[in-house]
Design an enzyme around this catalytic site. Structure first.
Site, PDB file in Angstrom:
ATOM      1  N   LYS A  37       0.830  -1.202   0.000  1.00  0.00           N
ATOM      2  CA  LYS A  37       0.000   0.000   0.000  1.00  0.00           C
ATOM      3  C   LYS A  37       0.864   1.251   0.000  1.00  0.00           C
ATOM      4  O   LYS A  37       1.771   1.407   0.825  1.00  0.00           O
ATOM      5  CB  LYS A  37      -0.922   0.052   1.212  1.00  0.00           C
ATOM      6  CG  LYS A  37      -1.800   1.314   1.252  1.00  0.00           C
ATOM      7  CD  LYS A  37      -2.675   1.364   2.476  1.00  0.00           C
ATOM      8  CE  LYS A  37      -2.013   2.063   3.641  1.00  0.00           C
ATOM      9  NZ  LYS A  37      -1.950   3.538   3.490  1.00  0.00           N
ATOM     10  N   ASP A  63      -3.808   3.945  -2.242  1.00  0.00           N
ATOM     11  CA  ASP A  63      -4.828   4.389  -1.291  1.00  0.00           C
ATOM     12  C   ASP A  63      -4.859   5.918  -1.247  1.00  0.00           C
ATOM     13  O   ASP A  63      -4.346   6.539  -0.322  1.00  0.00           O
ATOM     14  CB  ASP A  63      -4.505   3.807   0.093  1.00  0.00           C
ATOM     15  CG  ASP A  63      -5.594   4.086   1.114  1.00  0.00           C
ATOM     16  OD1 ASP A  63      -6.747   4.304   0.709  1.00  0.00           O
ATOM     17  OD2 ASP A  63      -5.277   4.079   2.325  1.00  0.00           O
ATOM     18  N   LYS A  65      -7.870   7.720  -1.778  1.00  0.00           N
ATOM     19  CA  LYS A  65      -9.166   8.147  -1.236  1.00  0.00           C
ATOM     20  C   LYS A  65      -9.737   9.364  -1.968  1.00  0.00           C
ATOM     21  O   LYS A  65     -10.050  10.394  -1.373  1.00  0.00           O
ATOM     22  CB  LYS A  65      -9.055   8.423   0.266  1.00  0.00           C
ATOM     23  CG  LYS A  65      -8.633   7.223   1.106  1.00  0.00           C
ATOM     24  CD  LYS A  65      -8.670   7.566   2.589  1.00  0.00           C
ATOM     25  CE  LYS A  65      -8.288   6.375   3.445  1.00  0.00           C
ATOM     26  NZ  LYS A  65      -6.846   6.088   3.390  1.00  0.00           N
ATOM     27  N   ASP A  68     -14.345  14.018  -4.706  1.00  0.00           N
ATOM     28  CA  ASP A  68     -14.510  15.289  -5.406  1.00  0.00           C
ATOM     29  C   ASP A  68     -15.729  15.154  -6.307  1.00  0.00           C
ATOM     30  O   ASP A  68     -16.444  14.155  -6.235  1.00  0.00           O
ATOM     31  CB  ASP A  68     -13.245  15.617  -6.210  1.00  0.00           C
ATOM     32  CG  ASP A  68     -12.992  17.118  -6.319  1.00  0.00           C
ATOM     33  OD1 ASP A  68     -13.930  17.846  -6.696  1.00  0.00           O
ATOM     34  OD2 ASP A  68     -11.858  17.554  -6.043  1.00  0.00           O
ATOM     35  N   THR A 123     -11.017   4.129  10.111  1.00  0.00           N
ATOM     36  CA  THR A 123     -10.830   3.366  11.353  1.00  0.00           C
ATOM     37  C   THR A 123     -10.465   4.258  12.535  1.00  0.00           C
ATOM     38  O   THR A 123     -10.547   3.822  13.679  1.00  0.00           O
ATOM     39  CB  THR A 123      -9.756   2.293  11.170  1.00  0.00           C
ATOM     40  OG1 THR A 123      -8.579   2.886  10.628  1.00  0.00           O
ATOM     41  CG2 THR A 123     -10.236   1.188  10.252  1.00  0.00           C
ATOM     42  N   ARG A 214       2.244  -0.187  10.885  1.00  0.00           N
ATOM     43  CA  ARG A 214       3.243  -0.069  11.940  1.00  0.00           C
ATOM     44  C   ARG A 214       3.595  -1.372  12.648  1.00  0.00           C
ATOM     45  O   ARG A 214       4.765  -1.555  13.010  1.00  0.00           O
ATOM     46  CB  ARG A 214       2.795   1.001  12.952  1.00  0.00           C
ATOM     47  CG  ARG A 214       3.002   2.416  12.431  1.00  0.00           C
ATOM     48  CD  ARG A 214       2.206   3.446  13.216  1.00  0.00           C
ATOM     49  NE  ARG A 214       0.789   3.405  12.871  1.00  0.00           N
ATOM     50  CZ  ARG A 214      -0.109   4.260  13.333  1.00  0.00           C
ATOM     51  NH1 ARG A 214       0.258   5.227  14.155  1.00  0.00           N
ATOM     52  NH2 ARG A 214      -1.372   4.170  12.957  1.00  0.00           N
TER      53      ARG A 214
END
Length: 235
Positions: A37, A63, A65, A68, A123, A214
Site C-alpha cells: 500500500k 490508497d 481516497k 470530489d 478506522t 506499523r
C-alpha cells in the site's frame, strides 16, 4: 483485477515519505505479503515516478481516497490507472454519481483495471467524531449505509474497520471485496486507530485483505514480523 486470496492476505502499508525507505521495505516484505500500500503521504511527497519504483515488487494498493465532483474523480482515476494499481480507493461519501464515474473510468482500462474500493468510515473515527459532523447512529450504521450506496453504484469492494466485517458479510454476502485496516496483532499498540482487531479475528470474520502498517514496518525486523503474521493466518 486482483484475485481474492483463499484466506485473508496481507497488504503491507508503506507509510513513509521516503522512496528509499519504501523500496527497502518492499524488497524485504515482498516474500511475505500479497500487496503493498502506498498512500497520500508518499504520493504527495514523491509523485507517480516514485510509485513506479515500488510497483515491480508486489501488486499495488494505491490508497488515495479520491473525493470530489464526479468528473474530477473520473479524471483522477484515469491518471492513477496509468500506474497499474491492483486496487484504488475512493470515498463512499462522495455519493452514487461519483462512485459510478470512478467505476466507468476504471473500466476504460479493461480486465486489468484496478478494483475500485469505497472507503466507508475511517478506522480512526468513532461515534463522537461522527456525531460532531452531523452523522447519527454510530460507525456501524454509517458503514452499512455507505456500503449499500457504494455497491449499488458499482464499487467492487469496501474499506471498513474490523468491527464491521461480519456485518457487511451478513448484509452483502461474499461478493464485495473487503479490505480492512485497523489490524493490530495481540499486544500491539492501537496508535491512532479506534476500531481494531487482531489479524486472526478479522480473517475469521470474512475479510479478504488485511492492511497492516506499523506492526510490521516499526518492528525491529519487518520481514520477520510480516512472516509471523502470515504464519498466524495460514497455520
Amino acid at each position: 483485477m486482483i484475485q481474492r486470496p483463499n484466506r485473508a492476505g496481507i497488504i503491507a502499508a508503506l507509510d513513509t515519505q521516503s522512496p528509499e525507505q519504501a523500496e527497502a521495505w518492499a524488497e524485504a516484505l515482498a516474500p511475505h505479503v500479497g500487496c503493498l500500500k502506498l498512500g497520500l503521504e508518499f504520493f504527495v511527497a514523491n509523485g507517480p515516478a516514485a510509485v513506479a519504483r515500488i510497483a515491480p515488487h508486489r501488486p499495488l494498493f494505491l490508497d488515495l481516497k479520491f473525493h470530489d465532483i464526479p468528473n474530477t474523480v473520473a479524471g483522477a482515476v484515469r491518471s492513477a490507472c496509468a500506474l497499474a494499481p491492483a486496487m484504488l480507493t475512493i470515498h463512499a461519501g462522495g455519493g452514487p454519481a461519483m462512485v459510478q464515474a470512478a467505476r466507468r473510468a476504471a473500466e476504460e482500462f479493461g480486465p486489468d483495471r484496478p478494483a475500485i474500493l469505497a472507503v466507508t468510515v475511517l478506522t480512526s473515527t468513532d461515534a463522537a467524531t461522527l456525531s460532531a459532523t452531523g452523522v447519527s447512529g454510530g460507525p456501524a450504521q454509517q458503514v452499512l449505509r455507505l456500503a449499500r450506496l457504494a455497491l449499488e453504484a458499482g464499487a467492487d469492494g469496501l474499506v471498513c474497520s474490523p468491527r464491521e466485517v461480519s456485518l457487511l458479510r451478513d448484509a452483502h454476502g461474499t461478493g464485495p471485496l473487503l479490505v480492512v485496516p485497523g489490524i493490530r496483532p495481540a499486544g500491539s499498540a492501537a496508535g491512532d486507530q479506534s476500531r481494531i482487531a487482531t489479524p486472526e479475528e478479522t480473517a475469521d470474520a470474512g475479510a479478504d485483505w488485511l492492511v497492516i502498517g506499523r506492526p510490521i514496518t516499526a518492528a525491529p525486523d519487518p520481514a520477520a514480523a510480516a512472516a509471523a503474521i502470515a504464519a498466524s493466518l495460514h497455520p
